[in-house]
Design a protein around this motif. Structure first.
Motif, mmCIF file in Angstrom:
data_model
loop_
_atom_site.group_PDB
_atom_site.id
_atom_site.type_symbol
_atom_site.label_atom_id
_atom_site.label_comp_id
_atom_site.label_asym_id
_atom_site.label_seq_id
_atom_site.Cartn_x
_atom_site.Cartn_y
_atom_site.Cartn_z
ATOM 1 N N LYS A 69 0.838 -1.211 0.000
ATOM 2 C CA LYS A 69 0.000 0.000 0.000
ATOM 3 C C LYS A 69 0.866 1.252 0.000
ATOM 4 N N GLN A 70 1.883 1.276 0.850
ATOM 5 C CA GLN A 70 2.757 2.445 0.958
ATOM 6 C C GLN A 70 3.617 2.606 -0.301
ATOM 7 N N VAL A 71 4.064 1.491 -0.870
ATOM 8 C CA VAL A 71 4.880 1.556 -2.084
ATOM 9 C C VAL A 71 4.050 2.077 -3.250
ATOM 10 N N ARG A 72 2.828 1.612 -3.373
ATOM 11 C CA ARG A 72 1.962 2.088 -4.464
ATOM 12 C C ARG A 72 1.727 3.596 -4.357
ATOM 13 N N LYS A 73 1.573 4.078 -3.129
ATOM 14 C CA LYS A 73 1.386 5.517 -2.946
ATOM 15 C C LYS A 73 2.637 6.280 -3.364
ATOM 16 N N LEU A 77 2.951 9.186 -6.219
ATOM 17 C CA LEU A 77 3.429 10.545 -5.937
ATOM 18 C C LEU A 77 4.691 10.884 -6.725
ATOM 19 N N PHE A 78 5.572 9.909 -6.876
ATOM 20 C CA PHE A 78 6.830 10.150 -7.594
ATOM 21 C C PHE A 78 6.670 9.968 -9.114
ATOM 22 N N LYS A 79 5.447 9.530 -9.520
ATOM 23 C CA LYS A 79 5.150 9.335 -10.940
ATOM 24 C C LYS A 79 6.153 8.364 -11.584
ATOM 25 N N LEU A 80 6.291 7.207 -10.948
ATOM 26 C CA LEU A 80 7.238 6.199 -11.409
ATOM 27 C C LEU A 80 6.554 5.203 -12.338
ATOM 28 N N VAL A 102 14.474 5.246 -4.687
ATOM 29 C CA VAL A 102 13.616 6.421 -4.841
ATOM 30 C C VAL A 102 14.143 7.633 -4.065
ATOM 31 N N SER A 103 14.758 7.417 -2.918
ATOM 32 C CA SER A 103 15.201 8.538 -2.076
ATOM 33 C C SER A 103 16.095 9.542 -2.803
ATOM 34 N N PRO A 104 17.044 9.094 -3.646
ATOM 35 C CA PRO A 104 17.897 10.071 -4.353
ATOM 36 C C PRO A 104 17.125 11.011 -5.274
ATOM 37 N N LEU A 105 15.896 10.644 -5.643
ATOM 38 C CA LEU A 105 15.122 11.504 -6.536
ATOM 39 C C LEU A 105 14.824 12.858 -5.897
#
Length: 445
Positions: A69-73, A77-80, A102-105
Motif C-alpha cells: 500500500k505504501q509503495v503504491r502511494k 506521488l513520484f510518478k514512477l 527512490v530517495s535520491p530523486l
C-alpha cells in the motif's frame, strides 16, 4: 498429490485430526491393524467426518501485512513507471531496495527523517536541481518517511511472526519439499507432530497438551522400523531428540547446533528489548496492565524451544562441559491474573520453575555475556526450589513420555467451546478477549 497436500500443512496451522486424515489417505493399507486403530482415534474427529465440517479457529498463522500500500502511494506521488508484483513488497529487503532507489530523486538519505534537520530548504533544493514547490517536496519527503516507518514495522512484525512459529514447530518450515517427500514415513511423522506442536494454549491450570501423543509415537516407530530410508535430518528439524540426533552425522549435528545457537542469539536480543519496554512483575510473572503478553509469551516460547534443542545437541556432541561455564536458564511466560487466581484457589503454588527463574540472572543477558551463570549456580537454585535440575530440563535434555490422544478443543481465546458455530459467534462478540463485549442479543430501542 496427497503427499503434497501433507507437505503444505507444515506451513499452516491445521488441526492434528485433519492432518491424520491425510496421513490415512497416504499410508492406507501400509498400516497394520493396530496402527490403523491408533490413527483412527484422530481421523474420527477430522472435519470431513464431523457434522460441522469447519472450525472457527484460523488454520494458518497470522499473516504479516507487507508495504505494498505504501509503495503504491510512493509510485503514484513520484510518478514512477513501476508495476508492483503480487506480494513483492512483503519482503523487507525489497522494500529497502525500493527506498534506496527512490530517495535520491529528492536527494534524501534513507534513515534521515527529521523534519527540522534533514529536509532541504529552498536554496538547497535549487542547488540540487529540484524544480518542485516546497509543498510538493514536503509531500514526497513525508511519503518516504512513512514508508521507512512501515519498513521498520514490517521487520519487527516478521521477526515476531518467525519467533512465534519457531516457538511452536521449530524449523519445520526449513524442510524442503524434496526432503519432505523423500520418505513417506518421515513425512507423516513430521506433518502430524508439527500439527500437534501448533496447538493453541488452553485456559487451564492442569497443564497444556503435550505434542508427542500415541499417534505421534506410532508414526515415529514406523520411522525407526524403516531406518534405511528414514530422513532423520528432516525429522531433526522438528524433533531433535537424542534418539534422532544419534542417527545424524557429526557434521549434521554441528550444523543443527549452529542453527539453534543462531536462533537463541536472535531471540535473546528481542527478549532484552521487550523486557526493557515492559514493566513486568518478575517475581510472579503475572500480567500487568499495558504488558504486551502475547509478544512476550510467543518469544519466550521460541527461547525455550531453542534452548531445549540446544541442550539436546550439547549432550549429543559430548559438550556438556560448556554448562560448567555458561548455563543460561529458561524464560518464564506471563500468566493472566485470572489464571493465577485460579491456581491459588486450587491450592497450587503455580509454576515450580518460577523460584529458579527469580534466583538466576536473566538468561538472555547470560548468553550475550553481560552477566554470568554457570552449572553450579543452576544446581543451587534448583535445590533451593526443590526441583530436580535434570528432569525439569534446567541442566539436561528433558525426557518425555507418550500421552494419550485428546481431540483438539474448539477454543475462543483459550476457552473451550462446545462447537465451532458457537465459537464463531462468541469471537465476533469479543467474549473471553478481555475487551468490552458486544451483547449477543441487544435490546431493541
Amino acid at each position: 498429490m496427497t503427499l503434497e497436500a501433507l507437505y503444505e500443512t507444515i506451513h499452516l496451522r491445521k488441526r492434528p485430526e485433519d492432518v491424520a486424515a491425510l496421513i490415512q489417505d497416504v499410508l492406507g493399507s501400509r498400516l497394520s491393524v493396530a496402527e490403523a486403530e491408533i490413527l483412527q482415534k484422530a481421523v474420527a474427529a477430522a472435519l470431513r467426518n464431523t457434522v460441522w465440517k469447519y472450525t472457527a479457529m484460523l488454520e494458518q498463522f497470522a499473516k504479516v501485512i507487507g508495504a505494498e500500500k505504501q509503495v503504491r502511494k510512493a509510485i503514484e506521488l513520484f510518478k514512477l513507471d513501476i508495476t508492483p508484483g503480487a506480494n513483492a513488497y512483503d519482503d523487507p529487503e525489497v522494500v529497502a531496495a525500493f527506498i534506496a532507489t527512490v530517495s535520491p530523486l529528492i536527494h534524501k538519505n534513507p534513515g534521515f527523517n527529521d523534519y527540522k534537520t534533514d529536509r532541504l530548504n529552498r536554496e538547497e533544493r535549487a542547488a540540487a536541481g529540484l524544480d518542485i514547490s516546497r509543498r510538493q517536496y514536503n509531500k514526497l519527503f513525508r511519503c518516504l518517511r512513512f514508508l521507512e516507518k512501515k519498513l521498520n514495522t514490517l521487520i519487527r512484525e516478521r521477526k515476531k511472526s518467525f519467533f512465534q512459529r519457531a516457538g511452536k514447530h521449530a524449523f519445520a518450515e526449513d524442510i524442503s519439499k524434496e526432503d519432505f517427500m523423500a520418505d513417506v514415513n518421515s513425512a507423516c511423522f513430521i506433518a502430524y507432530y508439527t500439527a500437534r506442536c501448533n496447538l493453541r494454549s488452553e485456559f487451564t491450570v492442569s497443564g497444556q497438551q503435550r505434542p508427542y501423543d500415541e499417534i505421534a509415537d506410532m508414526l515415529f516407530q514406523r520411522c525407526l522400523m524403516g531406518r534405511k530410508t528414514t530422513n532423520w535430518w528432516a525429522i531433526a528439524q522438528v524433533y531433535a531428540r537424542p534418539e534422532v540426533l544419534d542417527k545424524l552425522s557429526g557434521e549434521q549435528q554441528g550444523a543443527l547446533l549452529g542453527k539453534w545457537t543462531s536462533l537463541l542469539e536472535q531471540v535473546a536480543v528481542f527478549l532484552g528489548e521487550l523486557w526493557a519496554q515492559n514493566d513486568f512483575n518478575r517475581a510472579t510473572m503475572t500480567v500487568r496492565l499495558g504488558n504486551d503478553s502475547t509478544t512476550w509469551n510467543n518469544t519466550a516460547n521460541a527461547w525455550n524451544k531453542a534452548r531445549d534443542n540446544w541442550m539436546n545437541l550439547i549432550y549429543a556432541l559430548g559438550m556438556e562441559f560448556v554448562l560448567e561455564e555458561m548455563c543460561f536458564g529458561k524464560a518464564m511466560r506471563l500468566i493472566a491474573g485470572d489464571v493465577a487466581a485460579w491456581h491459588q484457589s486450587t491450592g497450587s503454588t503455580g509454576d515450580p520453575n518460577l523460584p529458579v527463574w527469580n534466583t538466576l540472572p536473566l538468561p538472555w543477558e547470560v548468553l550475550s555475556g553481560k552477566t554470568n551463570c554457570n552449572l553450579a549456580m543452576v544446581l543451587e537454585a534448583c535445590k533451593a526450589a526443590g526441583l530436580d535440575p535434570e528432569k525439569s530440563g534446567w541442566i539436561a535434555p528433558r525426557a518425555h513420555g507418550v500421552v494419550p490422544f485428546r481431540p483438539t478443543p474448539e477454543l475462543v481465546h483459550g476457552v473451550t467451546v462446545s462447537n465451532p458455530y458457537l465459537a464463531k459467534i462468541l469471537k465476533q462478540h469479543k467474549y473471553f478477549s478481555g475487551k468490552d463485549t458486544k451483547p449477543l442479543f441487544p435490546e431493541n430501542n
